[in-house]
Design a protein around this motif. Structure first.
Motif, PDB file in Angstrom:
ATOM      1  N   UNK A 147     -22.140   0.022   4.780  1.00 21.01           N
ATOM      2  CA  UNK A 147     -22.340  -0.775   3.549  1.00 21.01           C
ATOM      3  C   UNK A 147     -23.679  -0.383   2.701  1.00 21.01           C
ATOM      4  N   UNK A 148     -24.623   0.487   3.369  1.00 19.28           N
ATOM      5  CA  UNK A 148     -25.831   1.038   2.866  1.00 19.28           C
ATOM      6  C   UNK A 148     -25.663   2.206   1.986  1.00 19.28           C
ATOM      7  N   UNK A 149     -26.777   2.479   1.255  1.00 18.88           N
ATOM      8  CA  UNK A 149     -26.935   3.585   0.593  1.00 18.88           C
ATOM      9  C   UNK A 149     -27.638   4.876   1.530  1.00 18.88           C
ATOM     10  N   UNK A 150     -27.163   5.848   1.245  1.00 21.30           N
ATOM     11  CA  UNK A 150     -27.538   7.044   2.441  1.00 21.30           C
ATOM     12  C   UNK A 150     -28.225   8.252   1.673  1.00 21.30           C
ATOM     13  N   UNK A 203     -28.773  12.069   2.146  1.00 24.76           N
ATOM     14  CA  UNK A 203     -28.133  13.131   2.817  1.00 24.76           C
ATOM     15  C   UNK A 203     -28.774  14.590   2.767  1.00 24.76           C
ATOM     16  N   UNK A 204     -28.500  15.472   3.796  1.00 24.92           N
ATOM     17  CA  UNK A 204     -28.833  16.723   3.623  1.00 24.92           C
ATOM     18  C   UNK A 204     -27.790  17.450   3.034  1.00 24.92           C
ATOM     19  N   UNK A 205     -28.053  18.062   1.775  1.00 22.58           N
ATOM     20  CA  UNK A 205     -26.965  18.656   1.307  1.00 22.58           C
ATOM     21  C   UNK A 205     -26.134  19.925   1.714  1.00 22.58           C
ATOM     22  N   UNK A 206     -26.814  20.729   2.569  1.00 21.56           N
ATOM     23  CA  UNK A 206     -26.226  22.029   3.255  1.00 21.56           C
ATOM     24  C   UNK A 206     -25.509  21.542   4.595  1.00 21.56           C
ATOM     25  N   UNK A 260     -22.252   6.259   4.663  1.00 21.87           N
ATOM     26  CA  UNK A 260     -22.750   5.191   4.019  1.00 21.87           C
ATOM     27  C   UNK A 260     -22.642   5.689   2.391  1.00 21.87           C
ATOM     28  N   UNK A 261     -22.830   4.754   1.640  1.00 21.99           N
ATOM     29  CA  UNK A 261     -22.585   4.977   0.274  1.00 21.99           C
ATOM     30  C   UNK A 261     -23.586   6.148  -0.250  1.00 21.99           C
ATOM     31  N   UNK A 262     -23.201   7.276  -0.493  1.00 23.50           N
ATOM     32  CA  UNK A 262     -24.048   8.320  -1.160  1.00 23.50           C
ATOM     33  C   UNK A 262     -25.039   8.008  -2.250  1.00 23.50           C
ATOM     34  N   UNK A 263     -26.178   8.165  -2.028  1.00 19.91           N
ATOM     35  CA  UNK A 263     -27.178   7.804  -3.107  1.00 19.91           C
ATOM     36  C   UNK A 263     -27.770   9.125  -3.561  1.00 19.91           C
ATOM     37  N   UNK A 303     -39.440  11.555   1.408  1.00 24.01           N
ATOM     38  CA  UNK A 303     -40.099  10.883   0.166  1.00 24.01           C
ATOM     39  C   UNK A 303     -38.852   9.903  -0.429  1.00 24.01           C
ATOM     40  N   UNK A 304     -37.826  10.244  -0.457  1.00 24.97           N
ATOM     41  CA  UNK A 304     -36.661   9.415  -1.029  1.00 24.97           C
ATOM     42  C   UNK A 304     -36.662   8.212  -0.157  1.00 24.97           C
ATOM     43  N   UNK A 305     -36.385   8.383   1.129  1.00 21.13           N
ATOM     44  CA  UNK A 305     -36.371   7.324   2.031  1.00 21.13           C
ATOM     45  C   UNK A 305     -37.567   6.096   1.735  1.00 21.13           C
ATOM     46  N   UNK A 306     -38.606   6.804   1.578  1.00 27.04           N
ATOM     47  CA  UNK A 306     -39.992   6.116   1.402  1.00 27.04           C
ATOM     48  C   UNK A 306     -40.028   5.289   0.015  1.00 27.04           C
ATOM     49  N   UNK A 307     -39.254   5.928  -0.788  1.00 27.76           N
ATOM     50  CA  UNK A 307     -39.250   5.672  -2.278  1.00 27.76           C
ATOM     51  C   UNK A 307     -38.322   4.197  -2.364  1.00 27.76           C
ATOM     52  N   UNK A 308     -37.578   4.165  -1.170  1.00 24.68           N
ATOM     53  CA  UNK A 308     -36.472   2.977  -1.225  1.00 24.68           C
ATOM     54  C   UNK A 308     -35.126   3.360  -1.933  1.00 24.68           C
ATOM     55  N   UNK A 309     -34.730   4.807  -1.812  1.00 30.84           N
ATOM     56  CA  UNK A 309     -33.461   5.182  -2.202  1.00 30.84           C
ATOM     57  C   UNK A 309     -32.381   4.724  -1.312  1.00 30.84           C
ATOM     58  N   UNK A 310     -32.741   4.803  -0.186  1.00 27.75           N
ATOM     59  CA  UNK A 310     -31.689   4.590   1.018  1.00 27.75           C
ATOM     60  C   UNK A 310     -31.934   4.906   2.418  1.00 27.75           C
TER      61      UNK A 310
END
Length: 307
Positions: A186-189, A191-194, A213-216, A227-234
């Motif tokens: 149920x959370x936002x994720x 992900x590594x694009x490759x 999870x939901x792709x953020x 950095x995205x995780x630290x910023x609260x993206x997911x």
């Protein structure tokens, strides 16, 4: 008289597939490489390469010359290495490919003292996340993270690599801390694009579970994922060599749900059948010693600072 630099330029063109790429790898201008090839062909008394607007191909004389030319260069380099080793030093060239994030964060700091201690060694460290071919791209070895993909490579493990589910404390305070696989979905994720589909492969008591999870955000760089995780993206699933320091300073928190990612490895690999030089062995030992057992970034991840 045949000059060794001309033979080396000829071999570099064969490996690179073009004069311009060979010039880049040799750190020379295209005109210099072309001049050396012309001088070599004049000394040999035959055309070695057939030039067209699209590509270079070997002539019949070139094919016969190429096989012996490579052996000559290998023997010369081996002789230089043997002399240097007798004097207790490392000399010659060493060309290594490594992933961008691991190279910047950990490989560079481990190698700066190594390079300083061996002034006769010429090290080229090519940071690139693409899966290069060590043999055809003329690397002495590649440093990689994950499973070994080519049966033509001989690999030495530098360190085990653990991956953790992480998110910022602020994100978890807002969205809640997942305790089960269903809650994780149920959370936002992030992900590594490759890596194909946006899935997490997690191992638990019942085996492997595929979780999405939901792709953020999808991005092909581990630094940006952290950095995205630290910023609260997911939530992100990342190796501890990327997130260990962020966990230690409290910027990221580890999510424990009773499932974990399959362990991978950080390894150095060289083409099968190629002579392993003393400088490559010294390189590997330097990196392994700098990483430690267990890796220092795992100790960071296990010991968050108390604020």
């Amino acid at each position: 008289m045949i000059k060794l630099e001309g033979v080396a330029s000829f071999a570099a063109v064969l490996e690179a597939g073009s004069i311009s790429e060979a010039a880049r790898r040799l750190n020379l201008s295209k005109s210099v490489v072309s001049e050396r090839l012309a001088e070599l062909e004049k000394a040999v008394g035959a055309n070695l390469l057939r030039r067209t607007t699209r590509r270079l191909t070997l002539t019949e004389d070139g094919a016969a010359f190429a096989e012996r030319a490579k052996r000559i260069l290998n023997e010369v380099e081996a002789a230089v290495t043997d002399v240097a080793e007798r004097r207790g030093s490392l000399a010659g060239t060493l060309r290594i490919s490594a992933p961008v994030t691991f190279g910047r964060m950990h490989l560079g700091p481990a190698l700066y003292p190594f390079v300083a201690q061996h002034p006769e060694l010429e090290l080229t460290l090519d940071l690139d996340d693409r899966r290069v071919d060590a043999a055809t791209d003329s690397y002495d070895a590649v440093v990689r993270h994950g499973p070994l993909e080519s049966s033509r490579l001989v690999a030495w493990q530098l360190a085990p690599s653990r991956r953790l589910l992480v998110a910022s404390p602020g994100y978890l305070a807002q969205m809640g801390i997942p305790a089960t696989l269903e809650e994780l979905k149920q959370h936002r994720g992030v992900y590594y694009a490759n890596r194909g589909a946006a899935d997490w492969r997690l191992q638990g008591p019942s085996g492997i579970e595929i979780v999405r999870a939901h792709i953020a955000l999808r991005v092909n760089n581990g630094d940006m994922m952290r950095d995205a995780a630290e910023a609260g993206v997911g939530i992100a699933l990342l190796p501890t060599f990327i997130v260990g320091e962020a966990i230690r300073r409290g910027a990221l928190a580890v999510i424990e749900i009773g499932f974990h990612a399959e362990q991978e490895a950080i390894y150095i690999a060289h083409p099968e059948g190629r002579r392993v030089s003393a400088r490559l062995r010294a390189f590997a030992e330097c990196v392994r010693a700098a990483i430690g057992t267990p890796p220092y970034w795992d100790e960071w991840a296990a010991s968050p600072e108390q604020g």
